[in-house]
Design an enzyme around this catalytic site. Structure first.
Site, PDB file in Angstrom:
ATOM      1  N   ASN A  36       0.848  -1.198   0.000  1.00 19.69           N
ATOM      2  CA  ASN A  36       0.000   0.000   0.000  1.00 19.69           C
ATOM      3  C   ASN A  36       0.876   1.238   0.000  1.00 19.69           C
ATOM      4  O   ASN A  36       2.107   1.130  -0.004  1.00 19.69           O
ATOM      5  CB  ASN A  36      -0.962  -0.031   1.192  1.00 19.69           C
ATOM      6  CG  ASN A  36      -0.218  -0.066   2.508  1.00 19.69           C
ATOM      7  OD1 ASN A  36       0.504   0.870   2.851  1.00 19.69           O
ATOM      8  ND2 ASN A  36      -0.364  -1.149   3.257  1.00 19.69           N
ATOM      9  N   LYS A  89       8.279 -17.255 -10.728  1.00 22.58           N
ATOM     10  CA  LYS A  89       7.456 -16.219 -11.349  1.00 22.58           C
ATOM     11  C   LYS A  89       6.312 -16.847 -12.153  1.00 22.58           C
ATOM     12  O   LYS A  89       6.543 -17.784 -12.927  1.00 22.58           O
ATOM     13  CB  LYS A  89       8.337 -15.362 -12.262  1.00 22.58           C
ATOM     14  CG  LYS A  89       7.606 -14.181 -12.824  1.00 22.58           C
ATOM     15  CD  LYS A  89       8.475 -13.368 -13.765  1.00 22.58           C
ATOM     16  CE  LYS A  89       7.627 -12.292 -14.419  1.00 22.58           C
ATOM     17  NZ  LYS A  89       8.266 -11.728 -15.604  1.00 22.58           N
ATOM     18  N   PRO A 104      -2.906 -11.882  10.382  1.00 19.61           N
ATOM     19  CA  PRO A 104      -3.181 -11.701  11.808  1.00 19.61           C
ATOM     20  C   PRO A 104      -3.309 -10.213  12.120  1.00 19.61           C
ATOM     21  O   PRO A 104      -2.636  -9.384  11.498  1.00 19.61           O
ATOM     22  CB  PRO A 104      -1.928 -12.276  12.486  1.00 19.61           C
ATOM     23  CG  PRO A 104      -0.866 -12.240  11.429  1.00 19.61           C
ATOM     24  CD  PRO A 104      -1.559 -12.409  10.114  1.00 19.61           C
ATOM     25  N   ASP A 105      -4.167  -9.873  13.059  1.00 26.15           N
ATOM     26  CA  ASP A 105      -4.274  -8.472  13.500  1.00 26.15           C
ATOM     27  C   ASP A 105      -3.247  -8.276  14.618  1.00 26.15           C
ATOM     28  O   ASP A 105      -3.443  -8.710  15.752  1.00 26.15           O
ATOM     29  CB  ASP A 105      -5.691  -8.163  13.983  1.00 26.15           C
ATOM     30  CG  ASP A 105      -5.877  -6.656  14.192  1.00 26.15           C
ATOM     31  OD1 ASP A 105      -4.962  -6.013  14.751  1.00 26.15           O
ATOM     32  OD2 ASP A 105      -6.920  -6.130  13.778  1.00 26.15           O
ATOM     33  N   ILE A 106      -2.135  -7.636  14.269  1.00 19.95           N
ATOM     34  CA  ILE A 106      -1.006  -7.520  15.202  1.00 19.95           C
ATOM     35  C   ILE A 106      -1.398  -6.706  16.426  1.00 19.95           C
ATOM     36  O   ILE A 106      -1.172  -7.111  17.571  1.00 19.95           O
ATOM     37  CB  ILE A 106       0.204  -6.853  14.483  1.00 19.95           C
ATOM     38  CG1 ILE A 106       0.568  -7.655  13.231  1.00 19.95           C
ATOM     39  CG2 ILE A 106       1.389  -6.731  15.433  1.00 19.95           C
ATOM     40  CD1 ILE A 106       1.546  -6.955  12.301  1.00 19.95           C
ATOM     41  N   PHE A 158      -3.580   3.139  15.231  1.00 19.26           N
ATOM     42  CA  PHE A 158      -3.848   4.154  14.213  1.00 19.26           C
ATOM     43  C   PHE A 158      -5.042   3.690  13.386  1.00 19.26           C
ATOM     44  O   PHE A 158      -5.315   2.496  13.305  1.00 19.26           O
ATOM     45  CB  PHE A 158      -2.620   4.328  13.296  1.00 19.26           C
ATOM     46  CG  PHE A 158      -1.733   5.462  13.721  1.00 19.26           C
ATOM     47  CD1 PHE A 158      -0.961   5.356  14.856  1.00 19.26           C
ATOM     48  CD2 PHE A 158      -1.700   6.640  12.983  1.00 19.26           C
ATOM     49  CE1 PHE A 158      -0.144   6.411  15.264  1.00 19.26           C
ATOM     50  CE2 PHE A 158      -0.892   7.702  13.380  1.00 19.26           C
ATOM     51  CZ  PHE A 158      -0.122   7.592  14.517  1.00 19.26           C
ATOM     52  N   LYS A 162     -10.373  -2.817  18.486  1.00 18.51           N
ATOM     53  CA  LYS A 162      -8.979  -3.234  18.723  1.00 18.51           C
ATOM     54  C   LYS A 162      -8.690  -3.369  20.211  1.00 18.51           C
ATOM     55  O   LYS A 162      -7.651  -3.915  20.591  1.00 18.51           O
ATOM     56  CB  LYS A 162      -8.006  -2.214  18.118  1.00 18.51           C
ATOM     57  CG  LYS A 162      -8.183  -1.973  16.634  1.00 18.51           C
ATOM     58  CD  LYS A 162      -7.354  -2.909  15.794  1.00 18.51           C
ATOM     59  CE  LYS A 162      -7.640  -2.716  14.311  1.00 18.51           C
ATOM     60  NZ  LYS A 162      -6.822  -3.541  13.454  1.00 18.51           N
TER      61      LYS A 162
HETATM   62  N1  CTP Z   1      -3.246  -3.353  12.354  1.00 20.00           N
HETATM   63  C1  CTP Z   1      -2.489  -4.421  12.759  1.00 20.00           C
HETATM   64  N2  CTP Z   1      -2.572  -5.602  12.080  1.00 20.00           N
HETATM   65  C2  CTP Z   1      -3.409  -5.743  11.039  1.00 20.00           C
HETATM   66  C3  CTP Z   1      -4.181  -4.638  10.607  1.00 20.00           C
HETATM   67  C4  CTP Z   1      -4.077  -3.443  11.281  1.00 20.00           C
HETATM   68  O1  CTP Z   1      -1.731  -4.299  13.731  1.00 20.00           O
HETATM   69  N3  CTP Z   1      -3.464  -6.892  10.408  1.00 20.00           N
HETATM   70  C5  CTP Z   1      -3.170  -2.092  13.122  1.00 20.00           C
HETATM   71  C6  CTP Z   1      -2.596  -0.907  12.380  1.00 20.00           C
HETATM   72  O2  CTP Z   1      -1.186  -0.811  12.596  1.00 20.00           O
HETATM   73  C7  CTP Z   1      -3.338   0.245  13.013  1.00 20.00           C
HETATM   74  C8  CTP Z   1      -4.690  -0.337  13.347  1.00 20.00           C
HETATM   75  O3  CTP Z   1      -4.478  -1.746  13.450  1.00 20.00           O
HETATM   76  O4  CTP Z   1      -2.765   0.651  14.229  1.00 20.00           O
HETATM   77  C9  CTP Z   1      -5.780  -0.065  12.353  1.00 20.00           C
HETATM   78  O5  CTP Z   1      -5.332  -0.347  11.053  1.00 20.00           O
HETATM   79  P1  CTP Z   1      -6.290  -0.062   9.814  1.00 20.00           P
HETATM   80  O6  CTP Z   1      -5.646  -0.591   8.574  1.00 20.00           O
HETATM   81  O7  CTP Z   1      -6.756   1.360   9.821  1.00 20.00           O
HETATM   82  O8  CTP Z   1      -7.563  -0.898  10.210  1.00 20.00           O
HETATM   83  P2  CTP Z   1      -8.003  -2.367   9.928  1.00 20.00           P
HETATM   84  O9  CTP Z   1      -7.998  -3.130  11.197  1.00 20.00           O
HETATM   85  O10 CTP Z   1      -7.190  -2.935   8.821  1.00 20.00           O
HETATM   86  O11 CTP Z   1      -9.510  -2.142   9.481  1.00 20.00           O
HETATM   87  P3  CTP Z   1     -10.101  -1.641   8.055  1.00 20.00           P
HETATM   88  O12 CTP Z   1      -9.071  -1.950   7.021  1.00 20.00           O
HETATM   89  O13 CTP Z   1     -11.329  -2.406   7.909  1.00 20.00           O
HETATM   90  O14 CTP Z   1     -10.357  -0.174   8.217  1.00 20.00           O
END
Ligand code: CTP
Length: 411
Positions: free
Chosen positions: A217, A296, A314-316, A336, A354
């Protein structure tokens, strides 16, 4: 706003080839909004002229303790007293081996050493930037002097390594002007995070499709890097876990580079147990390709496009926020939210989802890659706007807000 703006720095030069870097430092200090009074030893005048430093600082240079010119608006012929009383800090750059040996003994037979001895110990910091040949630097006498000078209240900066003017290679080079500028500015920062360990994630992640393609991104990492710097300025030990970005590591910060969300999670987990603050500024990819091809993926001429399927990363942040240490208050977590619209609404919902006490919202497309940003801080008492301002200025304000919310350290 720089920590150096409005400060009065007395810049002392002792003899050494690194005097040329002092000229650059002088200019950089002035650019940051500091006023600079240069004092040179006789040895320094062999390496660079007072004319150069007068031109860069905009003030006549002092070189002799017998100089009867008015200093600090006083006519008492006591330059060593007047100059040191006026200073917010005395910086000796370069500090030669001989000059440090002299200071150590409290000798005062020239203006610069006299002024260092006469400085008010409690209110005017003395910062020394050593510069010398590697053998001179590693000599037990020099190392002993450095230790004692630090014990006597001076701040002795580290030295750089590399090729030296004498042709040898090793430790002893004076730090570069930008490094000195950072260290001097940091002296004036409040130290609200002293004794804390801060873990920051920054930048995008990269999820490989095959060895040459991937998903990522537009996050540049600038906000997270600014937060790491601001935390270090405030006295924290900082560990920065960075996705693929092209940014220099902030001075004094420990950096771990990662690529994918899974690598970022592993790095975060290995540092989270030691941290007292976790700031998740990274734009982590929500999904990754279910399979990453070893080779590739080639077009086979049939016109068929490869079908990609994804799995969730995973959501860190949520994982760390759910840990025992975070729930007990030992680890303060800050998230954030990068949104494209309805910032307040989405950010409030995200804070609860979160499970973090503080969430920082920003408009992703407006800020990715830029030097400026605007933040919306959300906690359980409401929301507050910051900016627009530079990312560094916002990072400093954010660190101040985090510091206010921390439980105090055990005495
Ligand atoms: N984050 C994380 N791990 C992920 C996704 C997000 O740790 N897999 C953390 C980001 O570093 C940030 C927060 O979660 O602090 C929110 O990230 P954001 O991309 O805005 O939100 P998402 O949880 O991805 O939700 P969405 O994309 O649906 O808005």
């Amino acid at each position: 706003m720089s920590y150096l703006a409005g400060k009065h720095i007395v810049l002392g030069l002792s003899g050494g080839i690194a005097c040329y870097k002092a000229a650059e430092l002088c200019r950089a200090l002035v650019k940051e909004g500091a006023s600079v009074q240069v004092v040179m030893t006789e040895a320094a005048e062999h390496f660079i002229t007072a004319v150069t430093l007068q031109a860069l600082s905009g003030r006549p240079v002092f070189t002799s303790q017998w100089d009867s010119r008015t200093s600090a608006g006083v006519d008492n012929n006591m330059a060593h007293i007047n100059l040191s009383r006026e200073a917010d800090a005395i910086v000796v750059a370069p500090a030669s081996a001989d000059f440090m040996a002299k200071l150590l003994h409290g000798r005062a037979d020239d203006l610069l050493s006299l002024m260092c001895l006469a400085r008010p110990l409690d209110t005017v910091p003395l910062i020394l930037a050593p510069a010398m040949n590697r053998e001179m630097w590693s000599h037990p006498a020099t190392q002993r002097n450095v230790t004692q000078l630090a014990a006597d209240g001076a701040m002795v900066l580290d030295v750089g390594a590399g090729e030296q003017a004498c042709g040898e290679t090793g430790d002893g080079r004076m730090l570069e002007a930008d490094q000195l500028l950072y260290d001097i500015g940091r002296c004036f920062a409040p130290k609200r995070l002293a004794g804390r360990r801060v873990l920051v994630t920054a930048g995008p992640t990269y999820e490989a499709i095959d060895p040459v393609r991937g998903l990522t991104n537009r996050s540049s990492g600038k906000m997270g890097f600014a937060i790491a710097q601001a935390a270090h300025e405030e006295g924290a030990e900082v560990c920065l876990v960075a996705g693929p970005v092209a940014l220099p590591t902030p001075r004094g910060v420990r950096r771990t580079d990662v690529r994918s969300a899974q690598e970022m999670q592993a790095a975060v987990q290995s540092h989270a147990d030691d941290a007292s603050i976790f700031v998740a500024a990274a734009a982590v990819a929500d999904w990754r390709p279910a399979h990453s091809a070893e080779e590739k993926i080639k077009k086979d001429g049939s016109g068929e496009v490869p079908a990609l399927s994804f799995v969730e990363n995973p959501d860190i942040l949520a994982g760390v926020a759910a840990s025992e240490r975070a729930r007990s208050g030992a680890l303060y977590c800050v998230g954030f939210a990068a949104e494209s619209h309805n910032l307040l609404e989405h950010a409030q919902a995200k804070r609860l989802r979160k499970g973090v006490p503080l969430l920082v919202g920003n408009i992703g497309p407006a800020t990715f890659g830029q030097d400026d940003n605007a933040l919306l801080l959300i906690d359980d008492s409401g929301s507050k706007e910051f900016g627009p301002a530079s990312k560094l200025s916002l990072a400093r304000q954010l660190i101040g807000e985090i510091a206010k919310r921390l439980p105090s350290l055990p005495a």
